[in-house]
Design an enzyme around this catalytic site. Sequence first.
Site, short mmCIF file in Angstrom:
data_model
loop_
_atom_site.label_atom_id
_atom_site.label_comp_id
_atom_site.label_asym_id
_atom_site.label_seq_id
_atom_site.Cartn_x
_atom_site.Cartn_y
_atom_site.Cartn_z
N SER A 186 0.83 -1.41 0.06
CA SER A 186 0.04 -0.06 0.17
C SER A 186 0.84 1.20 0.25
CB SER A 186 -0.90 0.11 1.36
OG SER A 186 -0.41 0.15 2.53
N LYS B 96 0.78 4.51 6.78
CA LYS B 96 0.11 5.18 5.85
C LYS B 96 0.60 6.78 5.92
CE LYS B 96 -2.94 2.02 4.94
NZ LYS B 96 -2.89 1.33 3.74
#
Length: 285
Positions: A139, A181
């Site tokens: 990701s 993230k």
Amino acid sequence: MGGTMQGIPVRTDSTVARKPWLAALLSLVAVGLGQVYNGHWRRGVGFLLFEFVLGLIVFAFMEQFVVLLIGVSALAGFNLFVIVEAFRSAKEKSAYTLKACNRPLVYAVFLLCSLALGLASSWGVRTYFVKAYTCASESMVPTMRKGDHFLAKALGAEGAIKRGDVIVFQSPENDGVDFIKRVIGLPGETIEIRDQVVFINGQPQEEPYVRHSESDVQPGRNSMAQQTLLSDEYFVMGDNREASYDSRFIGPINRKWIRYRALYYYFPADFGSESWSDRFGMAVR
């Protein structure tokens, strides 16, 4: 028969030579245990406490990769010194009279104390200083690859967080699961996504770290209506936008869930490749 030596009971009825290899092995198992085996229990305790303090100092200042290298080298050098000292001291004790510290119970207590200090220091380092992580997904490609090992700094409740930081947070959906993230939106800001372009307070953002693997636009993934963050909320997204499960789906992240900020790679993925050497020790940006 028995006697005393510096206040410590001495067993004068048992004389056994110390085995250098065993003394070295015991110091390898627990710093200072080889010294206790040799009858130097004060020295052994001192070595154990010194390593504990040295370890805390090293990890408290290892936000820079060079500090990590120096610190780990210092710890390894000290451990080697302790092992060699135990080996050499044992060689000199060909006729050694057993002392009160030469009992299995004493060895066991010393080993348990060593383990307790190790666990305490590990908890303290992870809670207040740094923690090692491994990236488990794609990701964050291209910034971070699956399998990258990196260190992250503990932020605590008051740690500063700025836009662009790569953070580790505990998922509000899955207790105990940590996500990696990038911080996109800060508390009080208005976030909007139009055709894969992020707008903050109405201004389009330049994001050189972003990768788009799919060109088709899907509502909710590549487009999102305006939303204003609360005073304790952060909007986070993965750099690999079409392969990331982030604030577009789970909503903004409350500050209390944010635990660490990524620092640098200490062992990148794809060991042996040309890019591995370039990324070794590189800051996560």
